[in-house]
Design a protein around this motif. Structure first.
Motif, PDB file in Angstrom:
ATOM      1  N   LYS A  19       0.828  -1.207   0.000  1.00 30.54           N
ATOM      2  CA  LYS A  19       0.000   0.000   0.000  1.00 30.54           C
ATOM      3  C   LYS A  19       0.865   1.261   0.000  1.00 30.54           C
ATOM      4  O   LYS A  19       1.556   1.529   0.978  1.00 30.54           O
ATOM      5  CB  LYS A  19      -0.907   0.018   1.239  1.00 30.54           C
ATOM      6  N   ASP A  20       0.834   1.978  -1.109  1.00 28.29           N
ATOM      7  CA  ASP A  20       1.445   3.313  -1.185  1.00 28.29           C
ATOM      8  C   ASP A  20       2.845   3.330  -0.572  1.00 28.29           C
ATOM      9  O   ASP A  20       3.134   4.101   0.355  1.00 28.29           O
ATOM     10  CB  ASP A  20       0.542   4.333  -0.488  1.00 28.29           C
ATOM     11  N   LEU A  21       3.725   2.510  -1.103  1.00 28.61           N
ATOM     12  CA  LEU A  21       5.078   2.361  -0.559  1.00 28.61           C
ATOM     13  C   LEU A  21       5.992   3.483  -1.037  1.00 28.61           C
ATOM     14  O   LEU A  21       6.170   3.687  -2.244  1.00 28.61           O
ATOM     15  CB  LEU A  21       5.650   1.003  -0.983  1.00 28.61           C
ATOM     16  N   ASN A  22       6.560   4.208  -0.095  1.00 29.07           N
ATOM     17  CA  ASN A  22       7.594   5.208  -0.378  1.00 29.07           C
ATOM     18  C   ASN A  22       8.831   4.831   0.427  1.00 29.07           C
ATOM     19  O   ASN A  22       8.815   4.870   1.659  1.00 29.07           O
ATOM     20  CB  ASN A  22       7.117   6.612   0.006  1.00 29.07           C
ATOM     21  N   LEU A  23       9.887   4.458  -0.275  1.00 31.82           N
ATOM     22  CA  LEU A  23      11.079   3.921   0.393  1.00 31.82           C
ATOM     23  C   LEU A  23      12.305   4.189  -0.467  1.00 31.82           C
ATOM     24  O   LEU A  23      12.279   3.965  -1.681  1.00 31.82           O
ATOM     25  CB  LEU A  23      10.911   2.409   0.603  1.00 31.82           C
ATOM     26  N   THR A  24      13.373   4.648   0.178  1.00 32.95           N
ATOM     27  CA  THR A  24      14.658   4.812  -0.505  1.00 32.95           C
ATOM     28  C   THR A  24      15.660   3.824   0.076  1.00 32.95           C
ATOM     29  O   THR A  24      15.858   3.770   1.292  1.00 32.95           O
ATOM     30  CB  THR A  24      15.204   6.244  -0.337  1.00 32.95           C
ATOM     31  N   ILE A  25      16.271   3.027  -0.815  1.00 32.35           N
ATOM     32  CA  ILE A  25      17.315   2.074  -0.437  1.00 32.35           C
ATOM     33  C   ILE A  25      18.634   2.671  -0.900  1.00 32.35           C
ATOM     34  O   ILE A  25      18.872   2.836  -2.103  1.00 32.35           O
ATOM     35  CB  ILE A  25      17.054   0.698  -1.073  1.00 32.35           C
ATOM     36  N   LYS A  26      19.472   3.017   0.036  1.00 29.40           N
ATOM     37  CA  LYS A  26      20.686   3.774  -0.273  1.00 29.40           C
ATOM     38  C   LYS A  26      21.722   2.937  -1.021  1.00 29.40           C
ATOM     39  O   LYS A  26      21.810   1.724  -0.838  1.00 29.40           O
ATOM     40  CB  LYS A  26      21.298   4.327   1.018  1.00 29.40           C
ATOM     41  N   ASN A  27      22.498   3.621  -1.819  1.00 30.80           N
ATOM     42  CA  ASN A  27      23.574   2.976  -2.573  1.00 30.80           C
ATOM     43  C   ASN A  27      24.554   2.288  -1.615  1.00 30.80           C
ATOM     44  O   ASN A  27      25.023   2.891  -0.649  1.00 30.80           O
ATOM     45  CB  ASN A  27      24.322   4.030  -3.398  1.00 30.80           C
ATOM     46  N   GLY A  28      24.849   1.023  -1.882  1.00 25.57           N
ATOM     47  CA  GLY A  28      25.821   0.279  -1.086  1.00 25.57           C
ATOM     48  C   GLY A  28      25.304  -0.253   0.227  1.00 25.57           C
ATOM     49  O   GLY A  28      26.067  -0.843   0.998  1.00 25.57           O
ATOM     50  N   SER A  29      24.005  -0.093   0.506  1.00 24.00           N
ATOM     51  CA  SER A  29      23.466  -0.550   1.789  1.00 24.00           C
ATOM     52  C   SER A  29      23.128  -2.037   1.750  1.00 24.00           C
ATOM     53  O   SER A  29      22.952  -2.634   0.684  1.00 24.00           O
ATOM     54  CB  SER A  29      22.222   0.260   2.161  1.00 24.00           C
ATOM     55  N   LEU A  30      23.046  -2.621   2.936  1.00 22.08           N
ATOM     56  CA  LEU A  30      22.479  -3.962   3.119  1.00 22.08           C
ATOM     57  C   LEU A  30      21.154  -3.722   3.823  1.00 22.08           C
ATOM     58  O   LEU A  30      21.076  -3.596   5.039  1.00 22.08           O
ATOM     59  CB  LEU A  30      23.413  -4.843   3.956  1.00 22.08           C
ATOM     60  N   HIS A  31      20.084  -3.615   3.021  1.00 18.54           N
ATOM     61  CA  HIS A  31      18.802  -3.119   3.487  1.00 18.54           C
ATOM     62  C   HIS A  31      17.836  -4.287   3.665  1.00 18.54           C
ATOM     63  O   HIS A  31      17.577  -5.039   2.734  1.00 18.54           O
ATOM     64  CB  HIS A  31      18.232  -2.131   2.470  1.00 18.54           C
ATOM     65  N   PHE A  32      17.303  -4.416   4.869  1.00 15.70           N
ATOM     66  CA  PHE A  32      16.395  -5.508   5.186  1.00 15.70           C
ATOM     67  C   PHE A  32      14.946  -5.060   5.073  1.00 15.70           C
ATOM     68  O   PHE A  32      14.584  -3.970   5.536  1.00 15.70           O
ATOM     69  CB  PHE A  32      16.653  -6.024   6.607  1.00 15.70           C
ATOM     70  N   LEU A  33      14.124  -5.920   4.457  1.00 18.85           N
ATOM     71  CA  LEU A  33      12.669  -5.804   4.523  1.00 18.85           C
ATOM     72  C   LEU A  33      12.200  -6.847   5.519  1.00 18.85           C
ATOM     73  O   LEU A  33      12.336  -8.055   5.273  1.00 18.85           O
ATOM     74  CB  LEU A  33      12.033  -6.039   3.149  1.00 18.85           C
ATOM     75  N   LEU A  34      11.693  -6.405   6.639  1.00 16.44           N
ATOM     76  CA  LEU A  34      11.379  -7.283   7.762  1.00 16.44           C
ATOM     77  C   LEU A  34       9.899  -7.202   8.091  1.00 16.44           C
ATOM     78  O   LEU A  34       9.301  -6.130   8.059  1.00 16.44           O
ATOM     79  CB  LEU A  34      12.201  -6.846   8.981  1.00 16.44           C
ATOM     80  N   GLY A  35       9.333  -8.355   8.427  1.00 14.45           N
ATOM     81  CA  GLY A  35       7.941  -8.354   8.858  1.00 14.45           C
ATOM     82  C   GLY A  35       7.393  -9.760   8.913  1.00 14.45           C
ATOM     83  O   GLY A  35       8.027 -10.706   8.436  1.00 14.45           O
ATOM     84  N   PRO A  36       6.219  -9.923   9.509  1.00  6.43           N
ATOM     85  CA  PRO A  36       5.600 -11.240   9.600  1.00  6.43           C
ATOM     86  C   PRO A  36       5.154 -11.742   8.232  1.00  6.43           C
ATOM     87  O   PRO A  36       5.095 -10.970   7.263  1.00  6.43           O
ATOM     88  CB  PRO A  36       4.398 -11.002  10.525  1.00  6.43           C
ATOM     89  N   SER A  37       4.852 -13.018   8.134  1.00  9.55           N
ATOM     90  CA  SER A  37       4.382 -13.595   6.877  1.00  9.55           C
ATOM     91  C   SER A  37       3.155 -12.845   6.382  1.00  9.55           C
ATOM     92  O   SER A  37       2.258 -12.503   7.158  1.00  9.55           O
ATOM     93  CB  SER A  37       4.023 -15.076   7.076  1.00  9.55           C
ATOM     94  N   GLY A  38       3.131 -12.570   5.067  1.00  8.64           N
ATOM     95  CA  GLY A  38       1.990 -11.902   4.471  1.00  8.64           C
ATOM     96  C   GLY A  38       1.996 -10.400   4.581  1.00  8.64           C
ATOM     97  O   GLY A  38       1.008  -9.746   4.232  1.00  8.64           O
ATOM     98  N   CYS A  39       3.126  -9.804   5.021  1.00  3.63           N
ATOM     99  CA  CYS A  39       3.149  -8.344   5.221  1.00  3.63           C
ATOM    100  C   CYS A  39       3.433  -7.566   3.936  1.00  3.63           C
ATOM    101  O   CYS A  39       3.290  -6.348   3.900  1.00  3.63           O
ATOM    102  CB  CYS A  39       4.178  -7.963   6.286  1.00  3.63           C
ATOM    103  N   GLY A  40       3.870  -8.257   2.865  1.00  2.61           N
ATOM    104  CA  GLY A  40       4.150  -7.576   1.598  1.00  2.61           C
ATOM    105  C   GLY A  40       5.611  -7.468   1.240  1.00  2.61           C
ATOM    106  O   GLY A  40       5.968  -6.938   0.186  1.00  2.61           O
ATOM    107  N   LYS A  41       6.500  -8.010   2.078  1.00  4.18           N
ATOM    108  CA  LYS A  41       7.931  -7.832   1.832  1.00  4.18           C
ATOM    109  C   LYS A  41       8.420  -8.588   0.593  1.00  4.18           C
ATOM    110  O   LYS A  41       9.206  -8.055  -0.205  1.00  4.18           O
ATOM    111  CB  LYS A  41       8.749  -8.225   3.065  1.00  4.18           C
ATOM    112  N   THR A  42       7.964  -9.828   0.396  1.00  6.01           N
ATOM    113  CA  THR A  42       8.391 -10.591  -0.782  1.00  6.01           C
ATOM    114  C   THR A  42       7.771 -10.017  -2.044  1.00  6.01           C
ATOM    115  O   THR A  42       8.417  -9.965  -3.097  1.00  6.01           O
ATOM    116  CB  THR A  42       8.036 -12.082  -0.626  1.00  6.01           C
ATOM    117  N   THR A  43       6.532  -9.553  -1.966  1.00  5.60           N
ATOM    118  CA  THR A  43       5.910  -8.889  -3.120  1.00  5.60           C
ATOM    119  C   THR A  43       6.709  -7.650  -3.506  1.00  5.60           C
ATOM    120  O   THR A  43       6.936  -7.384  -4.695  1.00  5.60           O
ATOM    121  CB  THR A  43       4.456  -8.489  -2.784  1.00  5.60           C
TER     122      THR A  43
END
Length: 366
Positions: A19-43
């Motif tokens: 839903k309406d995702l606004n996110l910046t993943i910085k250059n060179g980062s190791l950025h985690f998408l974390l959350g319970p099953s079904g939260c939208g991270k794999t999508t």
């Protein structure tokens, strides 16, 4: 490579997975998408890879709109949960597969192969087949194959979920080491809080399709912005209370433990507001002497319900006379005679008490 999501939505029929995702993943980062099953991270990861098309919004690589660019043209390397190795090919052949599609000159081809075999410490296993390798070795082969093409962005989809506890710890170190060596922007999906806290440069917590908070692991642990995150990231004591006001820089909250003082609040609250306080089990100071100081800030008089001795630490499960529960973790515990049913005097410092908005629903949201 900097990756930016701008107002990205992904729907399946009437169901909004993201839903309406606004996110910046910085250059060179190791950025985690974390959350319970079904939260939208794999999508979210699959939209980034080009394997799913966003319903609306934009996905940008260094400012260039990649939303409708095919997956094969995005310069993405991806490691899946099941590794997806060719069982009839050796380690070397598995890694070479992606490089051959790039039709590199022989000198560059050899250089890339030597480089990734060195990074992933697989040179000794180069002529073995996947079936002759341990789970951790197979995981490194999948990682080497993704790195060999020198991707703009490396995507890891719960890569350690099939490994036992010891191998997971080993592979955490391997992935962190390889990331530091390569400097490739890496997006890592997991539901394991310890993986994200121990490895990530940045962590984004998702819940039911919403991005809740993005921060460094340390800030996320110590300064969660919601009661859900406080309880999801590690353990915490979440206690409902009523805001009574501020005096000399300390907030007063009326709770089942009595009035609790806090010097930490994420927002301004009005007197009488319903809220929650959070403090970590390790912040609870347990008195073992039987002779506590006459004056302690935030005294917590509780009854010991259960004690778990773990060697390096001891976990206390306690409650008040009106059934408010409290956890305490004591590291390097002293010898003592406390037992179930004893009254325990403890306290928590105001700087360890965080005031948060109250949430009625603290479930995973799925």
């Amino acid at each position: 490579m900097e990756v930016r999501f701008e107002n990205v939505v992904k729907k399946y029929g009437d169901f909004a997975a993201v839903k309406d995702l606004n996110l910046t993943i910085k250059n060179g980062s190791l950025h985690f998408l974390l959350g319970p099953s079904g939260c939208g991270k794999t999508t979210t990861l699959r939209m980034l890879a080009g394997l799913e098309k966003a319903t609306s919004g934009k996905i940008l690589f260094d400012g260039k709109d990649m939303t409708n660019v095919p997956a094969a043209d995005r310069g993405i390397g991806m490691v899946f949960q099941n590794y997806a190795l060719w069982p009839h090919m050796t380690v070397r052949k598995n890694i070479e597969y992606g490089l051959k599609l790039k039709k590199l000159p022989p000198g560059e081809f050899k250089k890339r192969m030597d480089e990734v075999l060195d990074f992933t410490q697989l040179l000794a296993f180069a002529e073995r087949y996947p079936g002759q390798l341990s789970g951790g070795q197979q995981q490194r082969v999948a990682l080497a194959r993704a790195l060999a093409i020198r991707p703009n962005v490396l995507l890891l989809d719960e890569p350690l979920s099939n490994l036992d506890a010891k191998l997971r710890l080993e592979m955490r170190d391997n992935i962190s080491r390889i990331h530091k060596q390569t400097g490739i922007t890496t997006v890592y999906v997991t539901h394991d809080q310890k993986e994200s806290l121990s490895m990530g440069t940045h962590v984004s917590v998702m819940r039911a399709g919403d991005l809740i908070q993005t921060d460094s692991p340390r800030r996320l642990y110590h300064y969660p912005t919601t009661a859900f995150i406080a309880g999801f990231i590690g353990e915490t004591n979440l206690i409902n209370g009523v805001y009574k006001g501020t005096e000399k820089g300390l907030h007063t909250i009326e709770t089942g433990f009595g009035n609790i003082l806090s010097s930490q609040s994420i927002k301004d609250f009005k007197v009488g507001a319903q809220l929650a306080i959070s403090f970590r089990p390790e912040a609870v100071q347990v008195d073992f002497t039987g002779k506590p100081a006459a004056v302690q800030v935030n005294p917590l008089r509780v009854t010991l319900e259960h004690l778990t001795y773990l060697g390096e630490s001891e976990q206390f499960q306690m409650k008040t006379s009106n059934n408010e529960y409290l956890k305490a973790n004591v590291f390097n515990p002293p010898d003592h005679s406390l037992k179930d049913g004893d009254v325990v005097v403890s306290h928590v410092a105001p700087e360890d008490v965080l005031i948060l908005p109250r949430e009625k629903d603290l479930s995973s949201g799925t």
